[in-house]
Write an enzyme that holds these catalytic residues in place. Structure first.
Site, PDB file in Angstrom:
ATOM      1  N   HIS A   1     -34.658 -39.178 -31.518  1.00 42.89           N
ATOM      2  CA  HIS A   1     -35.032 -37.966 -30.801  1.00 42.89           C
ATOM      3  C   HIS A   1     -33.951 -37.697 -29.764  1.00 42.89           C
ATOM      4  CE1 HIS A   1     -37.317 -35.030 -28.598  1.00 42.89           C
ATOM      5  NE2 HIS A   1     -38.274 -35.075 -29.511  1.00 42.89           N
TER       6      HIS A   1
ATOM      7  N   ARG B   1     -37.199 -27.869 -24.430  1.00 43.75           N
ATOM      8  CA  ARG B   1     -36.074 -27.032 -24.853  1.00 43.75           C
ATOM      9  C   ARG B   1     -36.594 -25.739 -25.464  1.00 43.75           C
ATOM     10  NH1 ARG B   1     -33.600 -30.277 -28.874  1.00 43.75           N
ATOM     11  NH2 ARG B   1     -35.244 -31.787 -28.489  1.00 43.75           N
TER      12      ARG B   1
END
Ligand SMILES: Cc1cc2nc3c(=O)[nH]c(=O)nc-3n(C[C@H](O)[C@H](O)[C@H](O)COP(=O)(O)OP(=O)(O)OC[C@H]3O[C@@H](n4cnc5c(N)ncnc54)[C@H](O)[C@@H]3O)c2cc1C
Ligand code: SF4
Ligand code: SF4
Ligand code: FES
Lengths: 252, 552
Positions: free
Chosen positions: B328, B348
């Site tokens: 990740h 994000r």
């Protein structure tokens, strides 16, 4: 070139060493002293209580689960030297500090009831039938002070006493069932089990199955997507790739 | 060296670097770097992704997957001796005789127990064993959500395409079909058990976008999805009085030579072993993040050590897609206390930007996970534009405050209560300051191969959840693994229940498979002292271990 690439991964491994294989003593700049079960240890500053205990030589079997603040396995009670107050924390989410006297509580023998969720209603009667002791709450707020998730535990218990199941579910939602509230409660309640019960009542009886979901289930039962799926399952990769790259992406 | 001075959770020198970020923030408000072209993506992957960078992997030398590539850390465990010596070990009369043994109590194992029980296996004929407490697992930590194609403009067909595209078209079609078709049924089941999903005012599910998806399909329970799903399933499990043993890992299967007939359990406190005899076994032990592949930190729970793969391979189960691992991009890189822990992709998605030491946005924030992760590594280790922490780790900034700048004040606190809380515990206010991130080991893409009912090539053995392989191909999409656990946990429960209706008998309890395995290892020329499964990582201080006397 190949060598260079390999070096990147080695460099990363080297830089990550402190969390993966443990810190070298020579790299430690600052030390603190903590006391584990009454024995004093010198450990590096800046670790969690959990990491500090491991540095001291403990290999956990109990009191360690997710290591990220989600499971409530690592409940810890401590006192700071010179202070009479007992504090509570999650060992994986709390920085070890100089002068901590630590003990871990790996297990809370709290009462929980069995019930058949199909045979209940989201009412004060259900709650009092399954957990009558909830009425014994003294309103002392000790539970709220003990909660590492900063949940207003006393308030959700108060909601329960009033039969406000929805509010009880909402306030208690972030509960990780660590048991610290129950351990500290002078009325010997098991708050988090009542909250679990209330959330299930709310989820099952006060929220309905969305219509769009029911519709989709009906469509699948009738085989609406079957032939298209079967076709894709044996389609050549080139075709699948084409479908994939020409997808229209829905925006929020 | 002088004592580091901390201001708002950061040492002074990092504070100064944060000033640079603050300065460039107004210019970045309306600026987002362009996505990479396919060629640029490939270049950065080859250079900097741990899966593609040379080294790190080797071939499996023997057994059903001889010739396949897998991370060294995994092959090390396949090329290891059992914890017990099959030539000396005494198999006593069974301590437990059950119809169904379930190993692992995350979402997959717990769902399996409930469905087996629904389908006629009596509670007292089931035994679920867990290495830690029931529920201490990767499942508990899922923040983002669960996929199910249940909206008007979505369908299982679109879910299918998203999933196999994300998996680089290497997924096993039959199991993906089961995944996407069962998903709406799983959601209905969870609602009926009382799981509280986020809802719109009209009662419909709130559904969000996610990396690699073409429809809004992510169902969440605040940022505690796995916690909510699993604590409800576990509560139901307890209400039904299904027997459960905690701190009792399975350390080996028992077989009659071919069929799995039981398992050896180990009492972590007393060291005593127990023999379980079972007519059917479901393996649901989860992933392997704690192997720290290539030295990476991990998001995974303490018990994620690949035990299931080791045990299954020893009885001849076939693995697949062992060559890829999911990293990740945004694991915490600072402070020390939370290195490796997950910062959800949703940050994000809502506007947080990755930045280098100059406060420069150097990458499109929503590249696929592997590309995003590789570009962070390139920024830190090739372009040397990372930020170095006091412990020597490098990372890039994730400018979280930009979320409030773009969406209005208060958004961060409201949308990310768990994240806000985690950093606040270490004196960092994510509404005001960026945080440091670096890729972290997240998910085991491959695993034991199954059919759509969780059956393996070994008789008597079913597999469900992260320990299985095939449904995600070479790369898993967010929200598809909690779904995977629920779908195939349920299916394994149903399938074992059906099998048990045929009245199979108990099989002989032997360690013949280990003798065969030992021979294969010898023939492959493997000489080692390693033992597996390892059960837990070892984080004890080196100085202590150097002075340890083993008496007890
Ligand atoms: C931080 C984090 C965030 C995530 N977010 C998401 C998300 O948003 N959406 C999503 O879909 N997925 C997400 N995932 C992935 C998903 O949570 C997991 O892949 C999935 O829940 C795995 O479930 P499982 O039941 O297979 O294994 P687990 O939940 O890990 O359970 C396995 C259990 O078996 C036990 N065990 C291990 N070895 C043995 C043994 N030898 N004997 C007995 N017991 C044993 C383990 O201790 C554990 O309790 C996330 C994962 C992590 C780590
Ligand atoms: S409410 Fe109780 S059990 Fe839940 S997190 Fe808070 S202290 Fe722990
Ligand atoms: S600690 Fe116990 S008695 Fe005190 S407020 Fe909380 S539930 Fe009530
Ligand atoms: S180990 Fe799970 S909360 Fe600390």
């Amino acid at each position: 070139m190949a060598d260079e690439k390999k070096n990147i991964m080695d460099e990363i491994a080297e830089a990550n060493k402190s969390v993966v294989t443990g810190i070298d003593e020579k790299d430690i700049l600052h030390w603190i002293h903590i006391s584990i079960l009454g024995k004093k240890y010198r450990v590096p500053a800046g670790l969690t209580i959990m990491q500090a205990m491991e540095f001291a030589g403990y290999r956990f079997i109990r009191s360690c689960g997710c290591r990220a603040g989600f499971c409530g396995a690592c409940t810890t009670v401590y006192r700071i030297e010179g202070d009479y107050r007992l504090k509570t924390a999650l060992a994986c989410q709390t920085r070890a500090e100089d002068g901590m006297y630590l003990v871990q509580i790996p297990f809370t023998p709290a009462q929980r009831a069995n019930y058949d969720i199909e045979q209940l209603s989201p009412s004060i009667e259900s709650l009092l039938r399954i957990y009558p002791e909830i009425l014994k709450c003294l309103g002392c707020n000790t539970c709220t002070k003990a909660c590492p998730q900063e949940i207003d535990v006393m308030e959700y218990i108060a909601c329960g006493k009033r039969g406000d199941i929805e509010k009880m579910a909402e306030i208690s939602f972030d509960c990780i069932q660590c048991g610290l509230c129950a351990i500290r409660c002078p009325a010997e309640l098991a708050q988090y089990n009542y909250a679990q019960f209330a959330r299930r009542l709310h989820g099952k009886y006060q929220l309905s199955i969305p219509e769009h979901l029911q519709k989709r289930i009906e469509e699948i039962r009738q085989g609406k997507f079957e032939s298209e799926l079967k076709r894709l399952m044996s389609a050549p990769v080139e075709e699948l790739r084409k479908i994939y790259t020409s997808r229209v992406i829905e925006k929020e | 060296m002088a004592e580091l001075k901390f201001i708002g959770g950061y040492p002074e020198y990092m504070r100064q670097l944060i000033e640079v970020v603050n300065k460039t923030r107004p210019q970045r408000k309306d600026y987002t770097p362009k996505p990479m072209s396919m060629e640029e993506r490939e270049e950065v992957l080859k250079l900097c992704h741990p899966d593609f960078a040379p080294g790190g992997k080797r071939q499996i030398m023997f057994g059903p997957n001889a010739g396949d590539l897998a991370p060294n850390e995994v092959v090390d465990l396949l090329e290891a001796h059992p914890l017990i010596n099959p030539d000396e070990f005494v198999i006593t009369a069974p301590d437990f005789s059950v119809d169904l043994l379930i190993i692992g109590g995350g979402l997959a194992g717990t769902a399996a127990a409930l469905l087996a029980n629904d389908n006629g296996v009596k509670a007292e004929d089931i035994l679920l064993v867990n290495k830690l407490r029931h529920g201490d697992s990767n499942s508990m930590m899922a923040e983002g959500g669960t996929q199910a194609a249940d909206r008007e403009n979505d369908s299982p067909v679109i879910h299918y395409i998203d999933t196999i595209g994300g998996g680089h078209f290497a997924n096993k079609p039959e199991v993906v079909e089961a995944l996407v078709n069962d998903a709406p049924f799983v959601m209905e089941w969870l609602c009926k058990l009382g799981v509280i999903f986020d809802r719109n005012p009209d009662g419909s599910f709130v559904e969000k976008a996610f990396g690699g998806g073409s429809r809004l399909r992510m169902h969440a329970c605040r940022d505690y999805t796995g916690l909510e799903e699993l604590r409800v399933l576990r509560d139901e499990f307890r209400c039904r009085n299904i027997p459960c043993l905690e701190f009792y890992p399975a350390i080996e299967f028992l077989t009659d030579g071919n069929r799995v007939t039981g398992a050896i359990l180990y009492n972590l406190e007393t060291g005593e072993y127990k023999i379980v005899q079972a007519k059917a076994v479901i393996l649901a032990t989860g992933g392997f993040g704690r192997l720290h592949i290539r030295g990476f930190p991990t998001t995974n729970h303490y018990g994620a050590t690949a035990d299931g793969i080791v045990l299954a391979y020893r009885v001849g189960a076939k693995l697949r897609d062992t060559d890829t691992v999911q990293y990740h991009p945004t694991g915490a890189a600072y402070p020390q206390q939370i290195i490796g822990l997950l910062l959800t992709e949703k940050l994000r998605g809502m506007g947080a930007q990755p930045l280098n030491i100059d406060g420069e946005a150097f990458v499109y924030p929503l590249e696929p996970r592997d590309v995003e992760a590789a570009s962070f590594i390139r920024e830190c280790y090739v372009r040397e534009k990372g930020i170095v922490t006091p412990t020597g780790m490098r990372g890039v900034w994730l400018d979280i405050p930009l979320i409030d700048v773009r969406n209005g004040p208060g958004t961060i606190e409201k949308s990310f209560p768990g994240m806000f809380r985690m950093f606040k515990r270490f004196d960092i206010d994510i509404r005001k300051d960026p945080v440091l991130v670096f890729p972290t080991l997240h998910y085991q893409n491959g695993g034991v191969e199954t059919d759509p009912w969780g059956r393996t090539n070994v008789e008597g053995l079913w597999v469900a959840g992260e320990v299985s392989g095939g449904v995600h191909g070479k790369n898993r999409l967010m929200g598809n693994s909690t779904l995977d656990c629920l779908v195939f946990g349920r299916r394994a429960g149903i399938s074992t229940a059906q099998y048990l209706k045929t009245n199979p008998s108990f099989g002989k309890l032997t360690l013949e498979h280990l003798k065969k395995y030992k021979k294969m290892m010898e023939e492959a020329g493997i000489k080692t002292k390693r033992k597996a499964p390892i059960l837990f990582p070892d984080y004890r201080g080196k100085a202590v271990l150097a002075r340890k006397i083993d008496i007890f």
